[in-house]
Write a protein that holds these residues in place. Structure first.
Motif, PDB file in Angstrom:
ATOM      1  N   LEU A  19       0.829  -1.204   0.000  1.00 12.58           N
ATOM      2  CA  LEU A  19       0.000   0.000   0.000  1.00 12.58           C
ATOM      3  C   LEU A  19       0.865   1.257   0.000  1.00 12.58           C
ATOM      4  CD1 LEU A  19      -3.003  -0.599   2.446  1.00 12.58           C
ATOM      5  CD2 LEU A  19      -3.068  -0.334  -0.029  1.00 12.58           C
ATOM      6  N   THR A  20       1.897   1.252   0.820  1.00 12.18           N
ATOM      7  CA  THR A  20       2.769   2.426   0.890  1.00 12.18           C
ATOM      8  C   THR A  20       3.366   2.748  -0.470  1.00 12.18           C
ATOM      9  OG1 THR A  20       3.324   1.959   3.188  1.00 12.18           O
ATOM     10  CG2 THR A  20       4.819   3.385   2.000  1.00 12.18           C
ATOM     11  N   GLU A  21       3.734   1.700  -1.218  1.00 19.95           N
ATOM     12  CA  GLU A  21       4.340   1.923  -2.532  1.00 19.95           C
ATOM     13  C   GLU A  21       3.331   2.475  -3.530  1.00 19.95           C
ATOM     14  OE1 GLU A  21       7.084  -0.373  -5.845  1.00 19.95           O
ATOM     15  OE2 GLU A  21       6.021  -1.552  -4.343  1.00 19.95           O
ATOM     16  N   ALA A  40       4.346   7.293   9.630  1.00 16.71           N
ATOM     17  CA  ALA A  40       3.942   8.328  10.589  1.00 16.71           C
ATOM     18  C   ALA A  40       4.591   9.662  10.252  1.00 16.71           C
ATOM     19  CB  ALA A  40       4.307   7.896  12.013  1.00 16.71           C
ATOM     20  N   VAL A  41       5.873   9.633   9.850  1.00 21.39           N
ATOM     21  CA  VAL A  41       6.554  10.861   9.417  1.00 21.39           C
ATOM     22  C   VAL A  41       5.840  11.453   8.205  1.00 21.39           C
ATOM     23  CG1 VAL A  41       8.670  11.784   8.389  1.00 21.39           C
ATOM     24  CG2 VAL A  41       8.801  10.256  10.369  1.00 21.39           C
ATOM     25  N   SER A  42       5.459  10.610   7.248  1.00 18.04           N
ATOM     26  CA  SER A  42       4.734  11.087   6.072  1.00 18.04           C
ATOM     27  C   SER A  42       3.402  11.722   6.467  1.00 18.04           C
ATOM     28  CB  SER A  42       4.486   9.928   5.090  1.00 18.04           C
ATOM     29  OG  SER A  42       5.693   9.430   4.570  1.00 18.04           O
ATOM     30  N   ALA A  43       2.709  11.095   7.398  1.00 20.58           N
ATOM     31  CA  ALA A  43       1.396  11.608   7.811  1.00 20.58           C
ATOM     32  C   ALA A  43       1.505  12.968   8.487  1.00 20.58           C
ATOM     33  CB  ALA A  43       0.721  10.607   8.743  1.00 20.58           C
ATOM     34  N   MET A  44       2.597  13.209   9.208  1.00 21.85           N
ATOM     35  CA  MET A  44       2.752  14.455   9.973  1.00 21.85           C
ATOM     36  C   MET A  44       3.590  15.502   9.257  1.00 21.85           C
ATOM     37  SD  MET A  44       3.318  13.018  13.871  1.00 21.85           S
ATOM     38  CE  MET A  44       4.759  12.038  13.426  1.00 21.85           C
ATOM     39  N   ALA A  45       4.208  15.150   8.118  1.00 22.58           N
ATOM     40  CA  ALA A  45       5.207  16.010   7.482  1.00 22.58           C
ATOM     41  C   ALA A  45       4.662  17.396   7.163  1.00 22.58           C
ATOM     42  CB  ALA A  45       5.719  15.350   6.205  1.00 22.58           C
ATOM     43  N   PHE A 105      -2.030   7.732   5.267  1.00 19.07           N
ATOM     44  CA  PHE A 105      -0.770   7.249   5.831  1.00 19.07           C
ATOM     45  C   PHE A 105      -0.928   6.841   7.294  1.00 19.07           C
ATOM     46  CE2 PHE A 105       0.651   9.448   2.055  1.00 19.07           C
ATOM     47  CZ  PHE A 105       1.603   8.573   1.567  1.00 19.07           C
ATOM     48  N   TRP A 106      -1.856   7.481   7.998  1.00 20.10           N
ATOM     49  CA  TRP A 106      -2.145   7.008   9.358  1.00 20.10           C
ATOM     50  C   TRP A 106      -2.775   5.612   9.306  1.00 20.10           C
ATOM     51  CZ3 TRP A 106       0.445   8.753  13.050  1.00 20.10           C
ATOM     52  CH2 TRP A 106       0.711  10.114  13.227  1.00 20.10           C
ATOM     53  N   GLY A 128       0.490  -1.510   9.721  1.00 21.58           N
ATOM     54  CA  GLY A 128       1.824  -1.917  10.132  1.00 21.58           C
ATOM     55  C   GLY A 128       1.860  -2.427  11.567  1.00 21.58           C
ATOM     56  N   VAL A 129       1.118  -1.762  12.447  1.00 27.42           N
ATOM     57  CA  VAL A 129       1.063  -2.198  13.849  1.00 27.42           C
ATOM     58  C   VAL A 129       0.424  -3.581  13.936  1.00 27.42           C
ATOM     59  CG1 VAL A 129       0.043  -1.718  16.100  1.00 27.42           C
ATOM     60  CG2 VAL A 129       1.039   0.150  14.764  1.00 27.42           C
TER      61      VAL A 129
END
Length: 413
Positions: A17-19, A83-88, A160-161, A167-168
């Motif tokens: 999914l991320t890709e 998480a970095v992507s979601a908050m960037a 992304f969240w 992932g968790v």
């Protein structure tokens, strides 16, 4: 079926999914950061390049560590990157998040392939690898629609969240359902491998031939697929709004091909690869010839996905077979080869479009590259039959038994 395979498949689904999810979110992401579409496109290209680095670098760096904790650590990296992507707050931080998440991609599928094969009997190894890669194929089917829907309803950051949560779930599943495996693939205490031993796998000519088939095979399919939206709209005459649903059909072909390829490869790896790659050549040639027909396009699009991705379990198993004493780094290298193939196909197809040869030209190029893959595969199979006929035919050669067995593709993928 071991439940650990389900946990690995969930991890593969999240990573897939991320890709792919970013493809449906590029307009929103570009507008949010105030960058051009070309600049936003680096969220895709940068990810692919980081996959290659991670597939080789992280796999090599973790060869001395037990595989289960490594898989868990890779998922922690994956969760952090998303998480970095979601908050960037900026383009640069978003790119950092993409790179962090991508670094775990190749290593996860490479190491995960070895773990998946170790969870079942040797003669079922290819099928086990196929189950793990089912997560990736499902991500192909659902990635763009899922990301677009969530992004339109709740904003692109929510996507992304959501992936972080997946992932968790995968992390908990691997922690609870995957046993520790030793170097032979059996459950038990993990032995301490060495990087020198892992590198020794690349002394095998069959490993290099297998990697070449991966690059060329996926280069051919993605040479055709990268520009498929233009083919569908400009040649086949489909409306732009129907393209995502046509890609869902392509993804359904991926799932079916992955399942069938895994089952058949458990009987004969080389025979399955020769048949699937040969069929892909025919499908691509027919597609390029009949792309003007909407009905033919739909059928051939599904078949392209099925025969193209149906090679993944066999290719990953083949690399592991001929690197049986040190399969982890070779498996990761095969995942890097999938992504190199993607880049090769996209580059070659782009050249033909830039030369003014039309939107079917990338499909012809893909067919030509796939012919090269078929030739290399035929050479590899013939050489294997001459040098070790029993090992070439027995699927249990993936097990590190007495000497005369990525990911594997991933790929891309």
């Amino acid at each position: 079926m071991p439940l650990g395979l389900i946990a690995l498949a969930i991890g593969g689904f999240g990573i897939g999914l991320t890709e792919f999810v970013i493809m449906g979110l590029l307009p929103e992401v570009a507008a949010d950061f105030g960058v051009s579409e070309a600049a936003a496109g680096w969220f895709i290209s940068g990810y692919a390049l980081a996959v290659v680095v991670g597939a080789l670098g992280l796999t090599a760096a973790t060869t001395r560590l037990p595989r289960k904790p490594v898989l868990m650590g890779l998922l922690v990296l994956f969760i952090a990157g998303n998480a970095v992507s979601a908050m960037a707050p900026s383009y640069e931080l978003m790119m950092s998040g993409r790179i962090i998440a991508a670094l775990c991609h190749g290593a996860f599928f490479g190491i995960g392939s070895v773990v998946a094969a170790g969870l079942v009997a040797p003669e079922k190894a290819a099928g086990a690898i196929a189950i793990m890669f089912t997560g990736l194929t499902a991500a192909n089917v659902l990635g763009v629609p899922f990301g677009t829907f969530i992004g339109q309803q709740y904003g692109w950051r929510a996507t992304f969240w959501a992936i972080s949560v997946i992932g968790v779930i995968a992390l908990v599943g691997i922690a609870t359902l995957v046993p520790r495996l030793d170097r032979t693939g059996a459950a038990g205490a993990a032995a301490a491998p060495s990087l020198r031993r892992e590198l020794s796998a690349f002394r095998s000519g069959q490993v290099w031939l297998s990697l070449a088939v991966t690059v060329l095979g996926f280069g051919g399919m993605f040479g055709a697929f990268t520009y498929i939206a233009y083919t569908l709209t400009e040649v086949s005459g489909f409306d732009t709004a129907t393209v995502p649903w046509l890609l869902v059909l392509f993804g359904a072909g991926l799932v079916a091909g992955n399942w069938a390829g895994g089952r058949l490869a458990d009987r004969s790896i080389d025979g399955t690869l020769l048949a699937f790659i040969g069929a892909l050549v025919v499908v691509l040639a027919l597609f390029a010839w009949l792309a003007f027909s909407p009905v033919a396009t739909i059928v051939l699009l599904v078949l392209m996905g099925a025969f193209g991705f149906g090679t993944v379990p066999g290719l990953q198993s083949r690399v592991m077979r001929y690197a049986a004493e040190a399969p982890t780094l070779a498996s990761g290298a095969n995942i890097a080869a999938f992504n190199l193939g993607n880049a090769l196909g996209a580059w070659a197809g782009g050249l033909t479009i830039a030369a003014g040869l039309g939107f079917t030209s990338p499909i012809w190029v893909g067919a030509a590259i796939t012919v090269a893959a078929l030739v290399v595969m035929a050479i590899a199979a013939a050489t294997a039959r001459r040098t070790a006929p029993l090992a070439a035919e027995q699927p249990d050669a993936t097990a590190p038994a007495a000497p005369p067995t990525a990911p594997a593709p991933a790929a891309a993928h």
